[in-house]
Design an enzyme around this catalytic site. Sequence first.
Site, short mmCIF file in Angstrom:
data_model
loop_
_atom_site.label_atom_id
_atom_site.label_comp_id
_atom_site.label_asym_id
_atom_site.label_seq_id
_atom_site.Cartn_x
_atom_site.Cartn_y
_atom_site.Cartn_z
N THR A 12 0.82 -1.22 0.00
CA THR A 12 0.00 0.00 0.00
C THR A 12 0.84 1.26 0.00
O THR A 12 0.50 2.25 -0.67
CB THR A 12 -0.91 0.02 1.25
OG1 THR A 12 -1.83 -1.05 1.12
CG2 THR A 12 -1.68 1.31 1.38
N SER A 54 1.49 -7.44 -1.27
CA SER A 54 2.14 -8.51 -0.49
C SER A 54 1.25 -9.74 -0.32
O SER A 54 1.71 -10.77 0.19
CB SER A 54 2.62 -7.99 0.86
OG SER A 54 1.58 -7.91 1.79
N THR A 85 1.47 -4.51 4.17
CA THR A 85 1.26 -4.90 5.57
C THR A 85 0.68 -6.31 5.72
O THR A 85 0.84 -6.93 6.76
CB THR A 85 0.32 -3.90 6.28
OG1 THR A 85 -0.93 -3.89 5.58
CG2 THR A 85 0.92 -2.52 6.32
N ASP A 86 -0.01 -6.80 4.68
CA ASP A 86 -0.77 -8.05 4.85
C ASP A 86 0.11 -9.25 5.22
O ASP A 86 -0.29 -10.10 6.02
CB ASP A 86 -1.59 -8.35 3.59
CG ASP A 86 -2.72 -7.35 3.39
OD1 ASP A 86 -3.05 -6.63 4.37
OD2 ASP A 86 -3.26 -7.27 2.28
N1 ASP Z 1 -2.74 -5.45 0.31
C1 ASP Z 1 -1.67 -4.57 0.77
C2 ASP Z 1 -0.38 -5.37 0.80
O1 ASP Z 1 -0.19 -6.13 1.71
C3 ASP Z 1 -2.00 -4.03 2.10
C4 ASP Z 1 -0.99 -3.08 2.69
O2 ASP Z 1 0.12 -2.92 2.25
O3 ASP Z 1 -1.34 -2.44 3.71
O4 ASP Z 1 0.42 -5.26 -0.10
#
Ligand code: ASP
Length: 335
Positions: A12, A54, A85-86
């Site tokens: 993100t 991710s 973050t995932d």
């Molecule tokens: N879907 C995103 C990822 O993990 C979520 C994030 O980065 O907060 O790449």
Amino acid sequence: MKHILLLGTGGTIACKRGENGLTPLLTGDELLSYVPDAKAFCEVDALQVINIDSTNMHPKYWLMLSRAIEEHYDNYDGFVICHGTDTMAYTAAAMSYLIQHSQKPIVITGAQKPIDLDVTDARTNLLDSLRFASCERAHGVTIVFDGKVIAGTRGKKERSKSYNAFSSINFPCLAVIQDDRILFYIDDKWQDKRRVSFCHTLNDRVSLLKLIPSMDSKILDYMAEHNDAVVIESFGVGGLPSNDSVDFYETIQKWVSQGKIIVMTTQVTQEGSNMSVYEVGKKIKADFGLIESYDMTLEATVTKLMWILGQTKDPDRVKDLFYQTVEHDILWNMA
Ligand code: ASP
């Protein structure tokens, strides 16, 4: 002035809005243009390793990241990995096993909102991460997020939307970052005199079975047949169902006798497992010498098995290595 290498992987933090939702498009250099204040304390070079959501993370990318750090290790004082973050907690744990005893900081960060929005946590997280990676006392693999510094083996994403997304599980935060100050709660850099070591193999034949009441043990048959290790996330302090309709006892017996590794963990995030408490856990653990993850996170449990099984499949050796504490990952390791 400290010299930092930023490794871009997407997430993100690097996303732009497109027709089909957020997609990671910004490069490491573009991310750096949003944190000009970092120039006051470090010089940063950027390296784009991958640019993915991710959700698409894979062990082969963990090996790529670790190799990139190994190749540049002597040329930089610290490293910052920008990541979604995932699956960040998995990457942080995997990097903690792949890169051990690093006297240089390897910081993993990301954001809940893209860096190009007016209101975002991304700029703070990136600036904090560069600050921590430039700190003389910092070392090893950590997650820096929302002002917290979390050991790489102890992070977990517990909130899907708030800035306060990550928690340190069953272990205190190593430090906090408040404005431009880093306050250390745990400072063990000088205890470890070993040289940094890099591992180049992972075995991804590890899977996870999350129990629900009445689950058919044939699901474990399938998983054990197609993997070298199965982590079973059971209930509470830990146990396996054996009753008129479901029998995990015989299924476990069959696969353990064929050399498969079964590791017990719990669906309860805080405080960990202790299979010796109840009859449903104590007997099956003792009868088959099951491994149990105690206070470890699921992310550390899974990636530690991938790291160990990349070195050996001998069940006794796997158990020995699993219970050895690596980068703060396990405290309750009474085999
Ligand atoms: N879907 C995103 C990822 O993990 C979520 C994030 O980065 O907060 O790449």
